[in-house]
Design a protein around this motif. Sequence first.
Motif, mmCIF file in Angstrom:
data_model
loop_
_atom_site.group_PDB
_atom_site.id
_atom_site.type_symbol
_atom_site.label_atom_id
_atom_site.label_comp_id
_atom_site.label_asym_id
_atom_site.label_seq_id
_atom_site.Cartn_x
_atom_site.Cartn_y
_atom_site.Cartn_z
ATOM 1 N N LYS A 256 47.244 23.626 40.099
ATOM 2 C CA LYS A 256 48.382 24.968 39.986
ATOM 3 C C LYS A 256 48.008 26.094 40.510
ATOM 4 O O LYS A 256 48.620 26.708 41.501
ATOM 5 N N ALA A 257 47.007 26.666 40.205
ATOM 6 C CA ALA A 257 46.426 28.097 40.404
ATOM 7 C C ALA A 257 45.569 28.442 41.845
ATOM 8 O O ALA A 257 45.675 29.264 42.459
ATOM 9 N N GLY A 282 34.643 39.351 48.086
ATOM 10 C CA GLY A 282 35.241 39.139 46.841
ATOM 11 C C GLY A 282 36.301 38.042 46.543
ATOM 12 O O GLY A 282 36.446 37.401 47.556
ATOM 13 N N SER A 283 37.284 38.429 45.646
ATOM 14 C CA SER A 283 38.209 37.177 45.275
ATOM 15 C C SER A 283 39.612 38.315 45.121
ATOM 16 O O SER A 283 39.542 39.429 44.935
ATOM 17 N N GLY A 284 40.755 37.466 45.236
ATOM 18 C CA GLY A 284 42.092 38.070 44.815
ATOM 19 C C GLY A 284 42.915 37.092 44.586
ATOM 20 O O GLY A 284 42.704 35.773 44.953
ATOM 21 N N PHE A 285 44.165 37.366 44.116
ATOM 22 C CA PHE A 285 45.271 36.346 43.867
ATOM 23 C C PHE A 285 46.525 37.016 44.109
ATOM 24 O O PHE A 285 46.786 38.190 43.812
ATOM 25 N N PHE A 286 47.316 36.158 44.574
ATOM 26 C CA PHE A 286 48.917 36.504 44.866
ATOM 27 C C PHE A 286 49.672 36.446 43.652
ATOM 28 O O PHE A 286 49.499 35.658 42.714
ATOM 29 N N ILE A 287 50.692 37.480 43.446
ATOM 30 C CA ILE A 287 51.375 37.537 42.229
ATOM 31 C C ILE A 287 53.011 37.753 42.879
ATOM 32 O O ILE A 287 53.892 37.790 41.999
ATOM 33 N N SER A 288 53.107 37.559 44.083
ATOM 34 C CA SER A 288 54.647 37.514 44.623
ATOM 35 C C SER A 288 54.524 36.527 45.924
ATOM 36 O O SER A 288 53.459 36.517 46.735
ATOM 37 N N ALA A 289 55.658 35.710 46.336
ATOM 38 C CA ALA A 289 55.660 34.984 47.361
ATOM 39 C C ALA A 289 55.647 35.677 48.650
ATOM 40 O O ALA A 289 55.305 35.228 49.651
ATOM 41 N N GLU A 290 55.857 37.132 48.439
ATOM 42 C CA GLU A 290 55.933 37.887 49.787
ATOM 43 C C GLU A 290 54.690 38.516 50.063
ATOM 44 O O GLU A 290 54.317 39.136 50.898
ATOM 45 N N PRO A 349 51.864 31.038 47.635
ATOM 46 C CA PRO A 349 51.833 30.620 46.520
ATOM 47 C C PRO A 349 51.532 31.676 45.696
ATOM 48 O O PRO A 349 50.545 32.399 45.841
ATOM 49 N N TYR A 350 51.729 31.794 44.335
ATOM 50 C CA TYR A 350 51.722 32.938 43.450
ATOM 51 C C TYR A 350 51.526 32.602 42.145
ATOM 52 O O TYR A 350 51.885 31.466 41.619
ATOM 53 N N LEU A 351 50.784 33.490 41.356
ATOM 54 C CA LEU A 351 50.746 33.251 39.921
ATOM 55 C C LEU A 351 51.578 34.072 38.936
ATOM 56 O O LEU A 351 52.028 35.369 39.400
ATOM 57 N N SER A 352 52.070 33.541 38.057
ATOM 58 C CA SER A 352 52.940 34.359 36.868
ATOM 59 C C SER A 352 51.700 35.180 36.191
ATOM 60 O O SER A 352 50.727 34.797 35.906
ATOM 61 N N GLY A 418 47.894 28.117 32.954
ATOM 62 C CA GLY A 418 47.863 28.517 34.373
ATOM 63 C C GLY A 418 48.405 29.906 34.639
ATOM 64 O O GLY A 418 48.668 30.024 35.954
ATOM 65 N N GLU A 419 48.666 30.619 33.917
ATOM 66 C CA GLU A 419 49.141 31.937 34.031
ATOM 67 C C GLU A 419 48.156 32.856 34.071
ATOM 68 O O GLU A 419 46.913 32.958 33.058
ATOM 69 N N ALA A 420 48.369 33.944 34.890
ATOM 70 C CA ALA A 420 47.072 35.013 35.117
ATOM 71 C C ALA A 420 47.226 36.232 34.191
ATOM 72 O O ALA A 420 48.312 36.672 33.658
ATOM 73 N N ILE A 421 46.227 36.148 33.339
ATOM 74 C CA ILE A 421 46.211 37.271 32.181
ATOM 75 C C ILE A 421 45.064 38.228 32.313
ATOM 76 O O ILE A 421 44.862 39.201 31.665
ATOM 77 N N GLY A 422 44.201 38.259 33.589
ATOM 78 C CA GLY A 422 43.378 39.353 33.674
ATOM 79 C C GLY A 422 42.627 39.139 34.998
ATOM 80 O O GLY A 422 42.841 38.101 35.772
ATOM 81 N N ILE A 423 41.856 40.002 35.467
ATOM 82 C CA ILE A 423 41.147 39.888 36.727
ATOM 83 C C ILE A 423 39.428 39.998 36.515
ATOM 84 O O ILE A 423 39.013 40.818 35.658
ATOM 85 N N THR A 424 38.850 38.668 36.930
ATOM 86 C CA THR A 424 37.502 38.657 36.710
ATOM 87 C C THR A 424 36.633 39.959 37.307
ATOM 88 O O THR A 424 36.974 39.986 38.419
ATOM 89 N N SER A 425 35.796 40.407 36.445
ATOM 90 C CA SER A 425 35.260 41.858 37.114
ATOM 91 C C SER A 425 33.916 42.082 36.971
ATOM 92 O O SER A 425 33.368 42.673 37.820
ATOM 93 N N ALA A 426 33.214 41.631 35.997
ATOM 94 C CA ALA A 426 31.762 42.001 35.648
ATOM 95 C C ALA A 426 31.159 41.288 34.528
ATOM 96 O O ALA A 426 31.717 40.673 33.742
ATOM 97 N N VAL A 427 29.849 41.327 34.445
ATOM 98 C CA VAL A 427 29.162 40.658 33.338
ATOM 99 C C VAL A 427 27.963 41.799 32.958
ATOM 100 O O VAL A 427 27.729 42.872 33.594
ATOM 101 N N SER A 428 27.618 41.406 31.789
ATOM 102 C CA SER A 428 26.312 42.172 31.108
ATOM 103 C C SER A 428 25.234 41.424 31.787
ATOM 104 O O SER A 428 25.046 40.269 31.518
ATOM 105 N N LEU A 429 24.489 42.472 32.340
ATOM 106 C CA LEU A 429 22.908 42.007 32.594
ATOM 107 C C LEU A 429 21.937 41.788 31.542
ATOM 108 O O LEU A 429 21.043 41.180 31.651
ATOM 109 N N SER A 430 22.328 42.527 30.604
ATOM 110 C CA SER A 430 21.175 42.192 29.213
ATOM 111 C C SER A 430 21.793 41.266 28.361
ATOM 112 O O SER A 430 20.922 40.990 27.616
ATOM 113 N N GLY A 431 23.004 40.934 28.456
ATOM 114 C CA GLY A 431 23.059 39.749 27.627
ATOM 115 C C GLY A 431 23.372 38.604 28.258
ATOM 116 O O GLY A 431 23.415 38.118 29.336
#
Length: 697
Positions: A256-257, A282-290, A349-352, A418-431
């Motif tokens: 779906k996504a 990097g990455s990105g995702f559509f949130i509208s058909a336009e 194709p886009y995500l809600s 399958g709905e978007a709730i966030g943007i993957t961004s970073a990790v902790s290097l020490s954890g």
Amino acid sequence: MEINCFRHCVKINEQGIRDFSPSGGPDMKKRAAAIICVILVFFIFQPAFAAGNDAFQSANTLYTLGLFKGTGTNSDGTPVYDLDRAPSRYEAITMLVRLLGKENEAQSGNWNTPFRDVAPWAAPYVGYAYANGLTQGTGAAAFGGNETVMASQYLTFVLRALGYSSETDFAWNKAWELSDKLGLTNREHNGTSHFSRGDIAVISCDALSQVKKGSDITLLSSLLASGAVQSDRVEAAGLSGLLHRASLTAKQVAGKASPAVFYIEVYNTDTGLGEAAPIASGSGFFISAEGVAVTNYHVIDRTKAAIATTTDGSEYRIEDVIYYNADRDIAVVRVSREALSGNFIKAFPYLSMMDSSTVSNGDVVYAIGSPLGLQNSITDGIVSNRSRTLSEDSLPFIQISAPISTGSSGGALLNEYGEAIGITSAVSLSGQNVNLAVPLDTIMDLDLTTKGIPYAKIYEGEYKGTVSSVAEYPDVSDVPDFGAYFGIKEKYHDALENGSVFYDYPVKEITGKRSVDQCMDQYSGLLIDRGFSYMYYYTNSDGNTGYRYSNSELRKSVYMDEVIVEGQAYLEILITDDTAKLPVSIVGYQEAQGVPDFGKYAGVGYYAYGTYDEKGLYYDYLAYDILAVDPEGQVVLDYSDLLLDWGFTLSDLSGLKNDDGNTVIVYTNSKAKLQITMSVIVEDGLGMLEIIILPLG
């Protein structure tokens, strides 16, 4: 806690890992190093035609529900499913009627059809389907019930059961396109793919969790409501959870996504993109058909142009920036609907989107993006903390356990629907497995029809004139002078025997003007503006994190880290050519001081470690992470030599394999009474370099 935002800056091949095989040499050291590098590869498994456990389990589930009857029984009374056989038109039309919940109606009705070749047992099903416009014959008077069914024909039946029309929603001869989009299938079927009764069982079972078109109820819920299946059968099949809003499987989420998530390459020029090399990805995702889409701001920061590549391989220029917020690390962009090839797409194709109020600790989540440039990668995990703040002044993140890596920045974090709730961004290097996503709250009410600002204008408005106003080092051309830019005099400056040059700036003078991190960030921008690319981070001899930037045309690298000299802290800028080795000191594992610490040496964190066989230790390092640090694999070769320098010898155990069938290299140190094995293992589909340390004797 040290956080790394992931804009990936190395290029890799289509398989995701370079072939590390160096040229062989006569000495054992080089041969051993070559073997170690060769084993860092991905394994690609081809699907077999024989029906697997999924097909058998699906058939059992459908049998329990009364939807799949089998072709007979075994001597013990269990059903025979005949899953490897190609299905007939009779069997396909029967399953369609059952999935519609109309079997009783079909069997009780009197149907007239023009077909003269229909078997008596199949006549009710064929009659109902024909009367309701669900099927046609193979000729004027022939139904052709014994002819085999291909994937597109059966998917057409199932999509109709879900309320979709082959007149308006999909093309019957390419039904897999819609089923892939819905997550019902995952690109395993096409016009020529092998199709069996096992496939019918899997597709039909997966369809039960699908929401019917224009409703919020699943197909299974509708079958229960119509009386086609009974509640005790649903409970016996373990499917009670599907009677509510349908949680998607990982396969369904991917189907779906994934088409809505794209790969981004960014450039430091806005002309000649067909010939210019990208400086990062990097990455990105559509949130509208336009073509309105979301990514992290740091993905596009300090760049002049960007190209989005969708899952079908089409490339589109990112034209405008509708909104950006550097502090929140969000950018909303508009992607051109005209591909670089000249083709025009009617709708993306886009995500809600859902805001953070819908997120709870423990929720199942999925991350889709392009780690290490590996487009369309999906991982899963849970929400570790729905509102994680890293300091008193920081904005909240969604903390997740779903793995992300370099290049995942800007990717989609999805809930179980399958709905978007966030943007993957970073990790902790020490954890370990502490990953962060930016919630979408700040853009939920954004006007997506806004024209925005041309992409290149963002760069010009933020940074135009920055580069030309910065002096270069007097003895190293093309490298911006850190001290001149910040008005700080270096304490130490010298040239090394290998031609490298270093400059040490007192931290106490830097912090009098701004933080060290701010200075490093601004200087990194200057390097990128000069054509340098971020390569990787590493740990220096003082235990501090450093960063390497390289310019392939100039054949220069800049290392930036904090060092301690005579008890005083200095920010050091080391400038080398690209053949210089990583300037780190070599330390042993904390738990085994006689063995060099691969993670600290290579600049990667371990994925897992622990006790091995009660006596030893193991350390697992993701192949992804190793390649992100050093895409040429030199760090693995160097570590192999390093073991020999530390007194280990290579054991002659040719042919030794691990449980995954991969070569195991063994080193021993009789003086330290230690043995080390190195091999590649595969856990949950992830390739890892595993180092095992065992006591001798």
